[in-house]
Design a protein around this motif. Structure first.
Motif, PDB file in Angstrom:
ATOM      1  N   ARG A  26       0.822  -1.212   0.000  1.00 26.37           N
ATOM      2  CA  ARG A  26       0.000   0.000   0.000  1.00 26.37           C
ATOM      3  C   ARG A  26       0.859   1.267   0.000  1.00 26.37           C
ATOM      4  O   ARG A  26       0.496   2.258  -0.612  1.00 26.37           O
ATOM      5  N   LYS A  68      -9.442  -3.958  -1.168  1.00 25.03           N
ATOM      6  CA  LYS A  68      -9.560  -3.889   0.281  1.00 25.03           C
ATOM      7  C   LYS A  68      -8.617  -4.846   0.985  1.00 25.03           C
ATOM      8  O   LYS A  68      -7.965  -4.491   1.973  1.00 25.03           O
ATOM      9  N   ASP A  69      -8.523  -6.082   0.502  1.00 25.61           N
ATOM     10  CA  ASP A  69      -7.695  -7.097   1.158  1.00 25.61           C
ATOM     11  C   ASP A  69      -7.348  -8.190   0.158  1.00 25.61           C
ATOM     12  O   ASP A  69      -7.660  -8.096  -1.034  1.00 25.61           O
ATOM     13  N   ASP A 110      -5.645  -0.966  -5.100  1.00 19.52           N
ATOM     14  CA  ASP A 110      -6.684  -0.329  -4.290  1.00 19.52           C
ATOM     15  C   ASP A 110      -7.606  -1.326  -3.599  1.00 19.52           C
ATOM     16  O   ASP A 110      -8.471  -0.919  -2.813  1.00 19.52           O
TER      17      ASP A 110
END
Length: 453
Positions: free
Chosen positions: A83, A136-137, A134
């Motif tokens: 990230r 989430k997981d 991008d």
């Protein structure tokens, strides 16, 4: 190569690492080579050798390191997402957000170009890569890849876990034990943060203590209620590394002395194979409890930990190619000096307090050198060294120490019986570090690894 087969084989990990070497090591560990009987270091060597020929940067945000190894399998792929971005050593300073590691075996020696082409096809679109960045997981990334290949979760073979099977089993058992015995934390003893099975821990909400033997500057911990402590003493036995880590956690106020801790340890830095349930009360009440401190005789926990560290280093390294014994007497210095006589001119006499405090890292080599002098170090509770080469003459203490201990240990027991001081000894013959308080042994650390002397 069929895109569906490729996507089904991809393992996905988050990359908290900030630099290329640490990120690639994390991806190699995630490929779980131990279960194939292959040392991860061999895989790393192959990748670094390939990287020195040509750095495998495909786009500004995407790198594809790959290599062949002597393995009977076909290929393994690990996709890592960062990230915050990873410094990949690009001259422009561009941070890489996606790293896909490809390791190929003998079966694909002639057709490896097909696998590379399929990976490039899968991730060539910058828009799709951005969706992965991008996401989430890991589950969301998995769904994106499956959708790209036209698959659904029900129509794809189950992936092998990125954690060694035994380690995964032990950690899950650790989760259950924490709940069943009402333990206050789960402790994992590994060599570095990169080897922590983060995906396995992510599904559990309890407190985790990570005890490592190697420094990880560029690794960021994102899991909540997770604390890392560095115990840079690989020479200690596995349980003593865990015990020293527990002491660090207790001194930081993260543990109480009444509730248990579940410790999961192993013979090396990654594979865990043993579970122990321990109560900090046994070791730490006499070392950190306020009941054993009075007024100016308070010994700071940081001082205890620093001297323990120096003692372990002496036990492991020796001095001038020989084993060294030593004794440190900490706290209640006024009373201790009433039982003392200087054997040699005090090498610490006349120096300012700031220059002779054990918490100053620059003093470490000086203390190790003066450990060659017979006698004890006398140290105040704030860490100020008063003397070295000091002969202690306390009255004999009541019996209770184990038979076979030498004069150094008997003296340590006696001086702590007659004063409020703490004593830490290093055995010249065994390298065992022993802590004495109130005339008794309260903590020991045993040397397990090879020594430098």
């Amino acid at each position: 190569m069929d895109l569906g087969d490729l996507v089904s084989a991809i393992r996905i990990v988050e990359l908290p690492a900030k630099t290329r070497p640490t990120a690639i090591r994390t991806l190699v560990q995630a490929a779980n080579w131990e279960d194939e009987g292959i040392a991860p270091e061999k895989v790393l060597e192959a990748i670094e050798e390939r990287e020195t020929v040509a750095q495998t940067l495909v786009a500004n945000d995407f790198a594809l390191p790959h290599a062949f190894i002597d393995w009977d399998g076909d290929f393994r792929v690990v996709l890592g997402r960062s990230r915050q971005g990873i410094d990949y050593g690009v001259p422009t300073g561009q941070s890489v957000r996606l790293i896909v590691l490809l390791v190929l075996g003998r079966k694909l020696l002639q057709t490896h170009v097909e696998v590379l082409a399929a990976l490039a096809e899968l991730l060539k679109a910058q828009e799709f890569r951005q969706q992965i960045i991008d996401a989430k997981d890991a589950k969301a990334i998995d769904a994106l890849l499956l959708n790209k290949a036209g698959l659904t979760p029900d129509h794809r073979p189950a992936r092998q876990s990125s954690v060694p099977r035994l380690t995964q089993t032990m950690i899950k058992q650790g989760f259950q034990l924490v709940e069943q015995v009402g333990a206050q934390a789960l402790l994992l003893a590994l060599d570095k943060l990169e080897n922590v099975p983060w995906d396995t821990l992510g599904n559990w909400k309890g407190r985790v203590l990570l005890i490592t033997t190697e420094h990880s500057d560029d690794f960021e911990i994102t899991r909540e209620d997770t604390y890392a402590f560095e115990v840079p003493h690989a020479s200690l036995s596995r349980m003593d590394r865990a015990n020293l880590g527990l002491l660090l956690a207790a001194s930081a106020g993260l543990l109480t002395d009444k509730l248990s801790v579940v410790c999961v340890t192993g013979p090396d830095g990654r594979k865990l194979d043993s579970i122990t349930i321990t109560k900090p009360e046994t070791h730490f009440r006499a070392m950190l409890s306020e009941k054993n401190r009075r007024g100016n005789n308070i010994v700071r926990p940081a001082v205890i930990l620093r001297i323990l560290s120096l003692a372990v280093e002496l036990a492991s390294e020796g001095r001038e190619a020989h084993p060294v014994g030593a004794m440190f007497v900490i706290g209640d210095s006024r009373q201790v000096l009433r039982h003392a006589q200087q054997l040699v001119l005090n090498p610490f006499h006349g120096y300012s307090r700031q220059l002779r405090n054990v918490l100053d890292p620059s003093l470490a080599e000086t203390i190790k050198e003066f450990a060659l002098i017979d006698g004890a170090f006398i140290i105040q509770g704030d860490g100020t060294v008063l003397s070295a080469g000091t002969y202690l003459m306390p009255k004999s203490a009541p019996g209770g120490l184990p038979a076979g201990l030498g004069a150094r240990h008997q003296t340590a027991g006696a001086i702590t019986h007659h004063t409020q001081a703490m004593a830490i000894t290093v055995s010249q013959s065994t390298g065992t570090v022993t802590v004495f308080r109130n005339g008794s042994i309260v903590f020991t650390l045993e040397r397990a690894g090879s020594t430098r002397w």
